[in-house]
Design a protein around this motif. Structure first.
Motif, PDB file in Angstrom:
ATOM      1  N   CYS A  11       3.003 -21.590   9.083  1.00 24.49           N
ATOM      2  CA  CYS A  11       4.614 -21.638   8.191  1.00 24.49           C
ATOM      3  C   CYS A  11       5.836 -22.325   8.476  1.00 24.49           C
ATOM      4  O   CYS A  11       6.157 -22.407   7.759  1.00 24.49           O
ATOM      5  CB  CYS A  11       5.142 -20.459  10.034  1.00 24.49           C
ATOM      6  N   ASN A  93       5.423 -20.892  16.793  1.00 22.67           N
ATOM      7  CA  ASN A  93       6.436 -19.410  16.045  1.00 22.67           C
ATOM      8  C   ASN A  93       5.497 -18.335  15.691  1.00 22.67           C
ATOM      9  O   ASN A  93       5.870 -17.373  15.569  1.00 22.67           O
ATOM     10  CB  ASN A  93       6.486 -20.070  14.657  1.00 22.67           C
ATOM     11  N   CYS A  94       4.141 -19.393  14.674  1.00 20.67           N
ATOM     12  CA  CYS A  94       3.439 -17.925  14.011  1.00 20.67           C
ATOM     13  C   CYS A  94       1.952 -17.470  14.663  1.00 20.67           C
ATOM     14  O   CYS A  94       1.588 -16.524  13.718  1.00 20.67           O
ATOM     15  CB  CYS A  94       2.597 -18.594  12.620  1.00 20.67           C
ATOM     16  N   ASN A 275       0.938 -12.273  12.888  1.00 19.05           N
ATOM     17  CA  ASN A 275       2.277 -12.950  13.120  1.00 19.05           C
ATOM     18  C   ASN A 275       1.493 -14.123  11.703  1.00 19.05           C
ATOM     19  O   ASN A 275       2.743 -14.468  11.225  1.00 19.05           O
ATOM     20  CB  ASN A 275       2.339 -13.282  14.321  1.00 19.05           C
ATOM     21  N   SER A 276       0.898 -14.328  11.773  1.00 18.37           N
ATOM     22  CA  SER A 276       0.490 -16.244  10.907  1.00 18.37           C
ATOM     23  C   SER A 276       0.357 -15.829   9.587  1.00 18.37           C
ATOM     24  O   SER A 276       1.317 -16.687   9.021  1.00 18.37           O
ATOM     25  CB  SER A 276      -1.247 -16.687  11.243  1.00 18.37           C
ATOM     26  N   LYS A 278       2.109 -13.328   8.255  1.00 17.38           N
ATOM     27  CA  LYS A 278       4.414 -12.759   8.156  1.00 17.38           C
ATOM     28  C   LYS A 278       4.889 -14.550   7.980  1.00 17.38           C
ATOM     29  O   LYS A 278       6.116 -14.982   7.342  1.00 17.38           O
ATOM     30  CB  LYS A 278       4.802 -12.399   9.710  1.00 17.38           C
ATOM     31  N   GLY A 279       4.630 -15.681   8.879  1.00 16.97           N
ATOM     32  CA  GLY A 279       5.582 -16.244   9.159  1.00 16.97           C
ATOM     33  C   GLY A 279       5.045 -17.421   7.813  1.00 16.97           C
ATOM     34  O   GLY A 279       5.798 -18.046   6.898  1.00 16.97           O
ATOM     35  N   GLU A 282       7.018 -15.971   4.971  1.00 17.14           N
ATOM     36  CA  GLU A 282       8.536 -15.768   4.875  1.00 17.14           C
ATOM     37  C   GLU A 282       8.686 -17.452   4.272  1.00 17.14           C
ATOM     38  O   GLU A 282      10.207 -17.453   4.060  1.00 17.14           O
ATOM     39  CB  GLU A 282       8.857 -15.554   6.563  1.00 17.14           C
TER      40      GLU A 282
END
Length: 321
Positions: A11, A93-94, A275-276, A278-279, A282
Motif C-alpha cells: 500500500c 494498514n492493509c 484489504n491488501s 484495496k490498499g 488506493e
C-alpha cells in the motif's frame, strides 16, 4: 538492533511492522528461489562417546535412567535437522503479510526461468516426492483452458463495454507474467501480447502506454514488491484503459501470527487479502470498478481457491503517489 517499522511494499504506507516470530522457508524454495544452500552437520559431544557401553555395567534401572539423560543432552546439543527461517512483517494498514526484506529478482531469476519445466519438476521431486504426478496437471494445457474459461466469464462484459468506444472495435491486451498467453481471452477482436515479469522492456513515454487492457493473474504473490509491479502495469496501460489483477487469498485475517507454523514462505512470497489489494489500488492512479473476494477452480488443487478479483480503470495522475 533491528528496524521495527518501514514502508509497506503493497500500500506504500509507512505501516509495515516486523513480526517477532521467524518463519520457516520451504526447503525447495530456499534452495532455488532464495538461492540459499544449507548443509547439515552433526556434532556429537565428546562425553557421549563410550558412555553408552559403560552404562551396561550399571544396574538396569540406573542404566535406563542414564540413557535417558544422555538422550536429553544429545537432543539439546546435537544438530538433528536444518531449517531456514526468515523474518516476516505485517502491514497494520492493509494487512500485507510478507518477508521483512524484499526478495529481489536476482534471487528469483533462476527459479522462474525454469518454472514448471521438466528441469524444475525433476528438481522439486527430489525435495517433495510425488510432485512429478502433481506437475502433470499443474500448469497443463487443460488447467490453462479452465483458467481462461473462468476469466472470460468474468471479464467479458467489461471488455465488451470498452470495445464500444474503440475506433476499430478491437482492443489491445497485455498479459503480464502470463507465460505462453494461454489465459488471454480468445476473442477475434482481442489483440493479445505477453510480457514476462523479468523483461527489461518498459514504456518510456505516454505514446508507448498504448494497451487498452492489462491483466495480471496470480503474479503479485510471487514478486518482491506488489506496489512497484502495479506501477509498472500502469505504465503499459493507456489513460481510460482497464487493469485487471487476480491473486489468491492467503491471509484471511484468521492466522495466529504468534505461531510461526501458521506461516510458511514458499514461491507465494506475499500473503495477500482483500484489504491488501484495496490498499494497493488506493495508492495508485486508478478508479476501482470491481473489487471483491471470489473463488476459482484449479485442476491441481482440491476444492475452490479463494481469490481477489480487482478491475480498475487508469485515470490521469494528478498527485504523485
Amino acid at each position: 538492533m533491528e528496524l521495527q517499522l518501514k514502508r509497506c511494499r503493497c500500500c506504500g504506507q509507512h505501516t509495515f511492522h516486523r513480526l517477532r516470530t521467524f518463519v520457516d522457508v520451504d526447503p525447495f524454495f530456499a534452495r532455488h528461489g532464495l538461492q540459499i544452500s544449507v548443509e547439515q552437520s552433526i556434532d556429537i559431544p565428546l562425553y557421549d562417546w563410550g558412555l553408552r557401553g559403560k552404562a551396561k555395567l550399571l544396574p538396569p534401572w540406573l542404566a535406563e535412567k542414564f540413557h535417558r539423560k544422555l538422550d536429553a543432552i544429545r537432543a539439546k546439543h546435537v544438530l538433528q535437522a536444518c531449517k531456514v527461517k526468515i523474518p516476516f512483517g505485517l502491514c497494520k494498514n492493509c494487512e500485507f503479510l510478507a518477508p521483512w526484506y524484499e526478495i529481489g529478482y536476482d534471487q528469483l531469476s533462476d527459479y522462474y526461468a525454469f518454472y514448471l519445466q521438466n528441469e524444475y519438476k525433476e528438481s522439486r521431486e527430489a525435495f517433495q516426492p510425488g510432485f512429478r504426478e502433481l506437475g502433470k496437471v499443474m500448469g497443463s494445457i487443460a488447467e490453462a483452458d479452465l483458467r481462461r474459461q473462468q476469466h472470460e466469464e468474468f471479464i467479458l462484459p467489461f471488455l465488451q463495454d470498452l470495445r464500444e468506444y474503440a475506433q476499430d472495435k478491437s482492443l489491445k491486451l497485455l498479459d503480464y507474467g502470463g507465460g505462453e498467453g494461454l489465459i488471454i481471452p480468445r476473442l477475434p477482436w482481442i489483440d493479445g501480447d505477453v510480457l514476462e515479469v523479468e523483461s527489461a522492456e518498459q514504456p518510456q513515454g505516454p505514446e508507448l502506454a498504448s494497451y487498452d487492457v492489462v491483466q495480471c493473474l496470480h503474479v503479485l504473490e510471487h514478486v518482491g514488491s506488489p506496489y512497484d509491479t502495479f506501477q509498472r502495469l500502469l505504465a503499459f496501460c493507456r489513460v481510460g484503459g482497464l487493469l485487471y489483477i487476480e491473486v489468491p487469498i492467503e491471509h484471511p485475517g484468521s492466522l495466529d501470527l504468534s505461531d510461526p507454523k501458521q506461516i510458511i514462505c514458499h514461491e507465494h512470497i506475499n500473503k495477500l487479502s482483500l484489504n491488501s489489494i484495496k490498499g494497493l489500488v488506493e495508492a495508485s492512479a486508478v478508479e476501482v470498478i470491481f473489487l471483491q473476494a471470489s473463488t476459482v477452480k484449479f485442476l491441481h488443487l482440491d476444492g475452490m481457491t479463494p481469490i481477489v478479483r480487482c478491475l480498475t480503470r487508469k485515470i490521469p495522475e494528478t498527485v504523485p503517489v
